[in-house]
Design a protein around this motif. Structure first.
Motif, PDB file in Angstrom:
ATOM      1  N   VAL A 102       0.793  -1.171   0.169  1.00 24.80           N
ATOM      2  CA  VAL A 102      -0.107   0.142   0.007  1.00 24.80           C
ATOM      3  C   VAL A 102       0.762   1.154  -0.138  1.00 24.80           C
ATOM      4  O   VAL A 102       0.483   2.427  -0.130  1.00 24.80           O
ATOM      5  N   GLY A 103       2.130   1.155   0.470  1.00 25.84           N
ATOM      6  CA  GLY A 103       3.022   2.275   0.103  1.00 25.84           C
ATOM      7  C   GLY A 103       3.134   3.004   1.496  1.00 25.84           C
ATOM      8  O   GLY A 103       3.693   4.032   1.513  1.00 25.84           O
ATOM      9  N   LEU A 104       2.932   2.385   2.690  1.00 27.06           N
ATOM     10  CA  LEU A 104       3.262   3.043   3.981  1.00 27.06           C
ATOM     11  C   LEU A 104       4.703   2.938   4.255  1.00 27.06           C
ATOM     12  O   LEU A 104       5.360   1.930   3.889  1.00 27.06           O
ATOM     13  N   LEU A 106      -2.092  15.279   3.751  1.00 24.45           N
ATOM     14  CA  LEU A 106      -2.830  13.897   3.497  1.00 24.45           C
ATOM     15  C   LEU A 106      -2.123  13.130   1.990  1.00 24.45           C
ATOM     16  O   LEU A 106      -2.200  13.764   1.060  1.00 24.45           O
ATOM     17  N   ARG A 107      -1.825  12.050   2.053  1.00 26.37           N
ATOM     18  CA  ARG A 107      -1.093  11.274   1.095  1.00 26.37           C
ATOM     19  C   ARG A 107      -1.712   9.895   0.724  1.00 26.37           C
ATOM     20  O   ARG A 107      -2.121   9.481  -0.420  1.00 26.37           O
ATOM     21  N   LEU A 108      -2.137   9.076   1.742  1.00 25.04           N
ATOM     22  CA  LEU A 108      -2.372   7.840   1.547  1.00 25.04           C
ATOM     23  C   LEU A 108      -4.068   7.508   2.219  1.00 25.04           C
ATOM     24  O   LEU A 108      -4.045   7.794   3.481  1.00 25.04           O
ATOM     25  N   GLY A 165      -6.807  15.751  -1.495  1.00 25.08           N
ATOM     26  CA  GLY A 165      -5.486  15.834  -1.925  1.00 25.08           C
ATOM     27  C   GLY A 165      -4.704  14.365  -1.651  1.00 25.08           C
ATOM     28  O   GLY A 165      -3.370  14.374  -1.906  1.00 25.08           O
ATOM     29  N   PHE A 166      -5.460  13.069  -1.630  1.00 27.90           N
ATOM     30  CA  PHE A 166      -4.836  11.978  -1.397  1.00 27.90           C
ATOM     31  C   PHE A 166      -3.938  11.872  -2.851  1.00 27.90           C
ATOM     32  O   PHE A 166      -4.615  11.980  -3.870  1.00 27.90           O
ATOM     33  N   LYS A 202      -0.264  17.335  11.006  1.00 22.36           N
ATOM     34  CA  LYS A 202       0.207  16.973   9.569  1.00 22.36           C
ATOM     35  C   LYS A 202       0.027  15.466   9.283  1.00 22.36           C
ATOM     36  O   LYS A 202       1.083  14.844   8.897  1.00 22.36           O
ATOM     37  N   VAL A 203      -1.163  14.726   9.550  1.00 17.83           N
ATOM     38  CA  VAL A 203      -1.301  13.621   9.203  1.00 17.83           C
ATOM     39  C   VAL A 203      -1.213  13.146   7.773  1.00 17.83           C
ATOM     40  O   VAL A 203      -1.636  14.186   6.769  1.00 17.83           O
ATOM     41  N   THR A 204      -0.613  12.012   7.434  1.00 14.03           N
ATOM     42  CA  THR A 204      -0.372  11.859   5.959  1.00 14.03           C
ATOM     43  C   THR A 204      -1.033  10.496   5.635  1.00 14.03           C
ATOM     44  O   THR A 204      -1.497  10.366   4.562  1.00 14.03           O
TER      45      THR A 204
END
Length: 554
Positions: free
Chosen positions: A236-238, A317-319, A340-341, A289-291
């Motif tokens: 999943v890319g963590l 947010l990224r994932l 913005g994921f 600043k949660v990703t």
């Protein structure tokens, strides 16, 4: 099953084999502490714990578990919302050789008591008060007061109750006093015990219900968990440095294994969320600043519509990790663009398979994410078969079978149930229906099992029927799942009253709320004179579904 399918993993993915690198969760944490030092491991409100400090806190907890007489393989239950203490208690008991038994915070006391008794848990780590409910006191109402040196008369194996919160523990042990008791045990004794624990030792037992109506403990080892979630994190890319707001409950495999444990594996920061409170989620996402933020499409949509939402506040947010549901691509595109994921992934799993079978890859297009549960984890075999157990063609519907390192070691003390679920060739019969396409992607199409899913929680009619049958006015009952716009599915109960008993549907629903977890409570109760039976005397639930569709159940 006579076929030998091609194993998944032909996508070129490299299996990290976390089970070989660390062996146990204790060794994983020790390695992370050595590598990452003061990097934040957990942020829980005002509590900030670095990796080295977490390792020390877990050792302190392990000393206390050893001081309490915990032996290798003994069971310890944790009944609490998501907190830093939950993680410390879990890792501490595992470092001391214990087996973790997570308890659902939505359970009513008698549901928790059943699992405590079934698992023969020796120690219970429990929140004091949560959302206006006194958990230790409620358990006393269900299991009786102290007797013969035991905290609850009806739980003869339970020796100690440790209250995790800061509130007055009463006659139970407070967390601070529990830690103080560990001073009689040295760190060297902890290291010696940890060295005795191997990859094939049980790490946890997650309880799931089924056709029998009683919860069953699916047994999983350290090796299974570490390998599965090292693979999962890579798929999943963590990654190291991620800040992961864990809204999924720790008593569930998603919050525990795909949550804080996966974060430890990669070196991310875990931010436990006690409740799913959208304003609080937005606040934490902005301030911390949660990703990484898991959740349902409904959660993301609610965030977007909330007055506190700003694009700047969610810019980190990224994932996103969501469930495998049929969500219109337009909705997911909006979630991705406005929140913005960079990546949105979905997957499929069940408790008996270490809570994971398949996942989308982090670079899969949204059309794949919205229509499939991704591909099996590398190293797992997944096939779809017909009623005779023979493989069906590509694209045809069949029961999903899984074989490989994630499949449980069995149900605790349930040989017949285990044999009915995992066959002699090692295939786990999931009871779920699906299709596999030419690229190996899995689509979930239905369920053979009677189970339905309420807001992400598995609800088993047999268990709900067993609980309802305790009501003094209920002679017979049958429960089915029905569609619900907000929760996905909810329960509808058809009830035959006892002779000369008056049964009020609203009263039965109210009674159910006091005697079972809220997601199990039927949202509809239909009082009927009799239930439809087939020639062998079994209830024909399809007739009930047809009756409900035709005339609302009357």
């Amino acid at each position: 099953m006579t076929t030998t399918p091609t194993a998944a993993g032909s996508d070129g993915f490299v299996d990290p084999r976390g089970d070989l690198r660390w062996g146990t969760t204790s060794a994983l944490l020790a390695d992370a502490a050595h590598r990452l030092g003061d990097a934040e491991a957990i942020v829980d409100g005002d509590v900030r714990i670095g990796y080295a400090a977490l390792d020390a806190a877990v050792t302190a907890a392990a000393r206390s578990f050893l001081a309490s007489g915990l032996n290798r393989g003994d069971r310890v239950a944790v009944w609490s919302p998501n907190t830093a203490q939950w993680i410390i208690a879990a890792l501490g008991l595992q470092r001391a050789g214990g087996v973790l038994i997570p308890l659902n915070t939505r359970f009513q006391a008698q549901e928790a008591a059943f699992i405590l008794d079934k698992s023969k848990a020796r120690i219970l780590c429990v929140i004091g008060e949560f959302l206006g409910r006194d958990y230790p006191a409620s358990l006393e109402d269900a299991a009786g007061g102290p007797e013969g040196g035991r905290p609850y008369a009806g739980l003869p194996d339970l020796e100690q109750v440790v209250v995790l919160s800061d509130g007055g523990p009463g006659r139970h042990t407070s967390w601070d006093d529990f830690l103080e008791s560990g001073r009689t045990v040295t760190e060297e004794q902890v290291r010696a015990r940890a060295a005795e624990i191997g990859p094939d030792d049980l790490s946890d037992m997650l309880f799931t219900s089924g056709t029998t109506g009683n919860p069953k403990g699916a047994m999983c080892t350290h090796a299974q968990t570490l390998r599965a979630y090292a693979v999962w994190a890579a798929v999943v890319g963590l990654r190291e440095g991620d800040r992961y707001l864990i809204v999924n409950p720790f008593f569930h495999g998603f919050g525990y294994k795909a949550g804080w444990l996966a974060s430890l594996i990669v070196g991310a920061t875990s931010l436990p969320a006690r409740t799913l409170d959208v304003p609080q989620v937005l606040k934490v996402v902005r301030e911390e600043k949660v990703t990484v933020l898991p959740g349902t499409p409904t959660l993301y949509q609610t965030m977007l519509e909330h007055p506190d939402f700003t694009a700047e506040g969610v810019s980190g947010l990224r994932l996103a990790v969501t469930g495998a549901t049929d969500v219109p691509p337009a909705v997911v595109h909006r979630i991705k663009e406005e929140l913005g994921f960079s990546h949105i992934v979905a997957g499929y799993g069940l408790t008996e398979s270490c809570a994971i079978v398949s996942m989308c890859r982090y670079d899969d297009p949204l059309e794949i994410v919205t229509s499939t549960a991704g591909r099996p984890l590398p190293g797992l075999e997944v096939v779809t078969v017909d009623a005779e157990g023979e493989p069906v063609p590509i694209g045809a519907e069949g029961e999903i079978l899984v074989r490989g390192y994630t499949v449980m070691k069995g149900y605790l003390d349930e040989e017949a149930e285990t044999a009915a679920t995992v066959d002699a060739d090692g295939w786990l019969h999931t009871g779920d229906l699906g299709t596999l396409d030419a690229d190996g992607r899995l689509r979930i199409t239905g369920r053979i099992k009677d189970m339905f899913i309420v807001g992400g929680f598995n609800a088993y009619p047999a268990e709900i029927e067993r609980l309802l049958s305790v009501h003094p006015a209920v002679a017979q009952c049958a429960v089915i799942g029905i569609p619900d716009e907000r929760m996905g599915e909810v329960g509808a109960a058809f009830v035959v009253p006892r002779r000369d008993a008056a049964l009020d549907p609203d009263e039965l629903i109210s009674w159910a709320r006091q005697n079972m977890a809220n997601y199990k409570v039927p949202r509809q109760v239909h009082v009927v004179a009799e239930l439809p039976l087939n020639a062998s005397g079994k209830i024909v639930k399809n007739d009930l579904r047809a009756r409900l569709a035709r005339d609302g159940g009357a």
